[in-house]
Design a protein around this motif. Structure first.
Motif, PDB file in Angstrom:
ATOM      1  N   LYS A  25     -19.066  59.111  17.247  1.00 47.53           N
ATOM      2  CA  LYS A  25     -19.173  60.560  17.131  1.00 47.53           C
ATOM      3  C   LYS A  25     -18.291  61.260  18.174  1.00 47.53           C
ATOM      4  O   LYS A  25     -17.675  62.286  17.895  1.00 47.53           O
ATOM      5  N   LEU A  26     -18.245  60.702  19.385  1.00 44.76           N
ATOM      6  CA  LEU A  26     -17.426  61.310  20.440  1.00 44.76           C
ATOM      7  C   LEU A  26     -16.071  60.606  20.574  1.00 44.76           C
ATOM      8  O   LEU A  26     -15.361  60.810  21.557  1.00 44.76           O
ATOM      9  N   GLY A  27     -15.734  59.765  19.608  1.00 39.89           N
ATOM     10  CA  GLY A  27     -14.428  59.086  19.632  1.00 39.89           C
ATOM     11  C   GLY A  27     -14.244  58.253  20.885  1.00 39.89           C
ATOM     12  O   GLY A  27     -13.157  58.217  21.465  1.00 39.89           O
ATOM     13  N   GLN A  28     -15.316  57.578  21.309  1.00 40.71           N
ATOM     14  CA  GLN A  28     -15.243  56.865  22.593  1.00 40.71           C
ATOM     15  C   GLN A  28     -14.685  55.449  22.439  1.00 40.71           C
ATOM     16  O   GLN A  28     -15.424  54.493  22.188  1.00 40.71           O
ATOM     17  N   ASN A  29     -13.367  55.352  22.575  1.00 37.53           N
ATOM     18  CA  ASN A  29     -12.706  54.050  22.656  1.00 37.53           C
ATOM     19  C   ASN A  29     -11.963  54.062  23.987  1.00 37.53           C
ATOM     20  O   ASN A  29     -10.992  54.790  24.152  1.00 37.53           O
ATOM     21  N   PHE A  30     -12.471  53.293  24.915  1.00 36.11           N
ATOM     22  CA  PHE A  30     -11.919  53.342  26.274  1.00 36.11           C
ATOM     23  C   PHE A  30     -10.753  52.362  26.418  1.00 36.11           C
ATOM     24  O   PHE A  30     -10.823  51.237  25.914  1.00 36.11           O
ATOM     25  N   VAL A  31      -9.718  52.779  27.119  1.00 36.71           N
ATOM     26  CA  VAL A  31      -8.581  51.883  27.356  1.00 36.71           C
ATOM     27  C   VAL A  31      -8.944  50.958  28.509  1.00 36.71           C
ATOM     28  O   VAL A  31      -9.330  51.417  29.583  1.00 36.71           O
ATOM     29  N   VAL A  32      -8.803  49.644  28.274  1.00 38.60           N
ATOM     30  CA  VAL A  32      -9.197  48.677  29.311  1.00 38.60           C
ATOM     31  C   VAL A  32      -7.980  47.893  29.819  1.00 38.60           C
ATOM     32  O   VAL A  32      -8.129  46.810  30.368  1.00 38.60           O
ATOM     33  N   GLU A  54      -6.306  66.523  31.561  1.00 37.65           N
ATOM     34  CA  GLU A  54      -6.653  65.405  30.689  1.00 37.65           C
ATOM     35  C   GLU A  54      -7.891  65.792  29.884  1.00 37.65           C
ATOM     36  O   GLU A  54      -8.892  66.249  30.447  1.00 37.65           O
ATOM     37  N   ILE A  55      -7.815  65.603  28.567  1.00 29.29           N
ATOM     38  CA  ILE A  55      -8.977  65.854  27.705  1.00 29.29           C
ATOM     39  C   ILE A  55      -9.678  64.518  27.494  1.00 29.29           C
ATOM     40  O   ILE A  55      -9.046  63.544  27.091  1.00 29.29           O
ATOM     41  N   GLY A  56     -10.978  64.468  27.783  1.00 33.54           N
ATOM     42  CA  GLY A  56     -11.739  63.239  27.549  1.00 33.54           C
ATOM     43  C   GLY A  56     -11.384  62.111  28.489  1.00 33.54           C
ATOM     44  O   GLY A  56     -10.874  61.075  28.061  1.00 33.54           O
ATOM     45  N   PRO A  57     -11.644  62.267  29.790  1.00 34.55           N
ATOM     46  CA  PRO A  57     -11.289  61.206  30.748  1.00 34.55           C
ATOM     47  C   PRO A  57     -12.148  59.952  30.616  1.00 34.55           C
ATOM     48  O   PRO A  57     -11.756  58.889  31.082  1.00 34.55           O
ATOM     49  N   GLY A  58     -13.313  60.087  29.987  1.00 33.61           N
ATOM     50  CA  GLY A  58     -14.182  58.923  29.802  1.00 33.61           C
ATOM     51  C   GLY A  58     -14.567  58.311  31.136  1.00 33.61           C
ATOM     52  O   GLY A  58     -15.029  59.005  32.053  1.00 33.61           O
ATOM     53  N   LEU A  59     -14.338  56.998  31.278  1.00 35.44           N
ATOM     54  CA  LEU A  59     -14.709  56.308  32.514  1.00 35.44           C
ATOM     55  C   LEU A  59     -13.617  56.425  33.572  1.00 35.44           C
ATOM     56  O   LEU A  59     -13.835  56.033  34.721  1.00 35.44           O
ATOM     57  N   ARG A  81     -22.816  62.292  31.346  1.00 37.14           N
ATOM     58  CA  ARG A  81     -22.881  61.095  32.215  1.00 37.14           C
ATOM     59  C   ARG A  81     -21.493  60.728  32.718  1.00 37.14           C
ATOM     60  O   ARG A  81     -21.286  60.392  33.884  1.00 37.14           O
ATOM     61  N   LEU A  82     -20.509  60.801  31.829  1.00 32.48           N
ATOM     62  CA  LEU A  82     -19.135  60.436  32.213  1.00 32.48           C
ATOM     63  C   LEU A  82     -18.553  61.476  33.159  1.00 32.48           C
ATOM     64  O   LEU A  82     -17.916  61.140  34.153  1.00 32.48           O
ATOM     65  N   ALA A  83     -18.795  62.755  32.858  1.00 33.48           N
ATOM     66  CA  ALA A  83     -18.259  63.828  33.703  1.00 33.48           C
ATOM     67  C   ALA A  83     -18.837  63.745  35.116  1.00 33.48           C
ATOM     68  O   ALA A  83     -18.116  63.891  36.106  1.00 33.48           O
ATOM     69  N   HIS A 104     -17.178  69.779  32.986  1.00 38.68           N
ATOM     70  CA  HIS A 104     -18.061  69.254  31.939  1.00 38.68           C
ATOM     71  C   HIS A 104     -18.138  70.291  30.834  1.00 38.68           C
ATOM     72  O   HIS A 104     -18.825  71.314  30.976  1.00 38.68           O
ATOM     73  N   ALA A 105     -17.393  70.060  29.738  1.00 39.80           N
ATOM     74  CA  ALA A 105     -17.339  71.065  28.664  1.00 39.80           C
ATOM     75  C   ALA A 105     -16.797  70.428  27.398  1.00 39.80           C
ATOM     76  O   ALA A 105     -16.196  69.353  27.438  1.00 39.80           O
ATOM     77  N   ASP A 106     -17.006  71.140  26.304  1.00 39.61           N
ATOM     78  CA  ASP A 106     -16.398  70.775  25.032  1.00 39.61           C
ATOM     79  C   ASP A 106     -14.965  71.306  25.055  1.00 39.61           C
ATOM     80  O   ASP A 106     -14.757  72.520  25.161  1.00 39.61           O
ATOM     81  N   ASN A 123      -5.846  60.515  26.025  1.00 36.52           N
ATOM     82  CA  ASN A 123      -6.190  59.618  24.930  1.00 36.52           C
ATOM     83  C   ASN A 123      -7.270  60.397  24.179  1.00 36.52           C
ATOM     84  O   ASN A 123      -8.422  60.409  24.577  1.00 36.52           O
ATOM     85  N   LEU A 124      -6.848  61.108  23.127  1.00 38.86           N
ATOM     86  CA  LEU A 124      -7.741  62.106  22.528  1.00 38.86           C
ATOM     87  C   LEU A 124      -8.860  61.487  21.702  1.00 38.86           C
ATOM     88  O   LEU A 124      -8.660  60.451  21.059  1.00 38.86           O
ATOM     89  N   PRO A 125     -10.041  62.145  21.709  1.00 34.02           N
ATOM     90  CA  PRO A 125     -11.089  61.734  20.778  1.00 34.02           C
ATOM     91  C   PRO A 125     -10.575  61.959  19.358  1.00 34.02           C
ATOM     92  O   PRO A 125     -10.135  63.065  19.032  1.00 34.02           O
ATOM     93  N   TYR A 126     -10.549  60.890  18.525  1.00 31.21           N
ATOM     94  CA  TYR A 126      -9.808  60.935  17.268  1.00 31.21           C
ATOM     95  C   TYR A 126     -10.343  61.951  16.263  1.00 31.21           C
ATOM     96  O   TYR A 126      -9.572  62.525  15.510  1.00 31.21           O
TER      97      TYR A 126
HETATM   98  N1  SAM Z   1      -9.485  58.737  28.574  1.00 32.50           N
HETATM   99  C1  SAM Z   1     -10.422  57.637  28.369  1.00 32.50           C
HETATM  100  C2  SAM Z   1      -9.674  56.351  28.152  1.00 32.50           C
HETATM  101  O1  SAM Z   1      -8.488  56.426  27.798  1.00 32.50           O
HETATM  102  O2  SAM Z   1     -10.274  55.293  28.335  1.00 32.50           O
HETATM  103  C3  SAM Z   1     -11.378  57.907  27.200  1.00 32.50           C
HETATM  104  C4  SAM Z   1     -10.724  58.246  25.874  1.00 32.50           C
HETATM  105  S1  SAM Z   1     -11.847  58.296  24.515  1.00 32.50           S
HETATM  106  C5  SAM Z   1     -10.699  57.974  23.167  1.00 32.50           C
HETATM  107  C6  SAM Z   1     -12.196  60.021  24.250  1.00 32.50           C
HETATM  108  C7  SAM Z   1     -13.002  60.709  25.328  1.00 32.50           C
HETATM  109  O3  SAM Z   1     -13.148  62.083  24.953  1.00 32.50           O
HETATM  110  C8  SAM Z   1     -14.413  60.193  25.552  1.00 32.50           C
HETATM  111  O4  SAM Z   1     -14.658  60.085  26.916  1.00 32.50           O
HETATM  112  C9  SAM Z   1     -15.322  61.273  24.923  1.00 32.50           C
HETATM  113  O5  SAM Z   1     -16.600  61.364  25.534  1.00 32.50           O
HETATM  114  C10 SAM Z   1     -14.497  62.516  25.163  1.00 32.50           C
HETATM  115  N2  SAM Z   1     -14.715  63.619  24.211  1.00 32.50           N
HETATM  116  C11 SAM Z   1     -15.053  63.541  22.898  1.00 32.50           C
HETATM  117  N3  SAM Z   1     -15.122  64.754  22.339  1.00 32.50           N
HETATM  118  C12 SAM Z   1     -14.800  65.639  23.329  1.00 32.50           C
HETATM  119  C13 SAM Z   1     -14.715  67.071  23.381  1.00 32.50           C
HETATM  120  N4  SAM Z   1     -14.929  67.814  22.301  1.00 32.50           N
HETATM  121  N5  SAM Z   1     -14.399  67.633  24.567  1.00 32.50           N
HETATM  122  C14 SAM Z   1     -14.162  66.882  25.681  1.00 32.50           C
HETATM  123  N6  SAM Z   1     -14.240  65.537  25.678  1.00 32.50           N
HETATM  124  C15 SAM Z   1     -14.545  64.923  24.521  1.00 32.50           C
END
Ligand code: SAM
Length: 282
Positions: A25-32, A54-59, A81-83, A104-106, A123-126
């Protein structure tokens, strides 16, 4: 102390500690993979002292690579939690206080960013990649350029020229702001979890001067949407409702704008859509 990047084991351990199970749902695929995040930063040509959003920094894997290049980062993350965890991860990896702001925002709704960033790296949430990109370009005019990782089909669309098979509303709208190009492919294996789609890097550079006013943009995007809603139809039919109500009124406006009424939306550049919208507005 130089910034140290996150390793694959560390990323999983962090997720376990935060009780984060990556969600679709949140497009969470983390780059490892450290090489991948360094490659993104390299393609983005990030240099010391620049202000990056950076949009969506994740971990934090990409975040640390941007900080490693000496840039300062404003990171917008929707998952609390991530923020909340990111500042501690950054300081444990050699980041100096003040180099990172976490919001911490959408990202689809954010309207203010600390640090006036000029570069977007993400790395955008898809599931929201196109709307989030368009929102950022519209809302933050000081963003000059960027590199984003997106699903391959989306990247190909964003960079597609008129006349190409995949050219569509996102391609035309993206072109309103500047020039886009594909900037590399990324293996599925660098993600955790491994996604079931391919990814690409896309870069953009904003045009020197804005193409038009906000009013003009809104009118132009309405024409773009109408043209691609029925992309197989000729413009005089596809745009009938938007341009005066009949295909005759649409034909007259199209002719005035110098556009062949029997053409299809996929043949038109953003400048053509803009002229149609301008003629229609009188
Ligand atoms: N940057 C990290 C990486 O490369 O490992 C995570 C990339 S992951 C593809 C997308 C990230 O965007 C997740 O951390 C997710 O929680 C966050 N995310 C999803 N929807 C979002 C939104 N509307 N606004 C901000 N962050 C969002």
């Amino acid at each position: 102390m130089p910034v140290q990047l996150l390793g694959a084991g560390e990323i999983r351990a962090l997720a376990a500690e935060l009780d984060v199970t990556p969600t679709k749902k949140l497009g969470q695929n983390f780059v490892v993979d450290a090489n991948t995040v360094r490659k993104i930063v390299h393609v983005a040509d990030v240099s010391a002292g620049e202000s990056v959003v950076e949009i969506g920094p994740g971990l934090g894997s990409l975040t640390l690579a941007i900080l490693e290049a000496g840039a300062r980062v404003t990171a917008v993350e929707i998952d609390r939690r991530l923020a909340e965890r990111l500042p501690a991860t950054a300081s444990a990896h050699g980041v100096t206080a003040g180099e990172l702001d976490v919001v911490h925002a959408d990202a689809l709704r954010v309207t203010e960013l600390p640090g006036d960033p000029t570069v977007l790296v993400a790395n955008l949430p898809y599931n929201v990649s196109v709307p989030v990109l368009l929102h950022f370009l519209e809302t933050f005019p000081h963003l000059q350029r960027g590199v984003v990782m997106v699903q391959a089909e989306v990247g190909e669309r964003l960079a597609a020229p008129p006349g190409s098979k995949v050219y569509g509303a996102p391609s035309a709208k993206a072109a309103w702001y500047g020039r886009w190009r594909l900037a590399g492919t990324v293996s599925r294996q660098v993600f955790w979890p491994v996604p079931n789609v391919d990814s690409v890097l896309v870069s953009f550079v904003r045009d020197d001067a804005p193409r038009g006013t906000e009013e003009e943009r809104v009118r132009t995007f309405a024409v773009v949407d109408a043209a691609f809603r029925q992309r197989r139809k000729m413009l005089r039919q596809a745009l009938a409702e938007t341009l005066g109500g009949t295909s005759a009124s649409a034909s007259a406006i199209l002719e005035h704008a110098g556009v062949v009424a029997t053409a299809r939306g996929e043949e038109l550049a953003i400048g053509d859509f803009q002229r149609i919208a301008a003629v229609a507005a009188g």
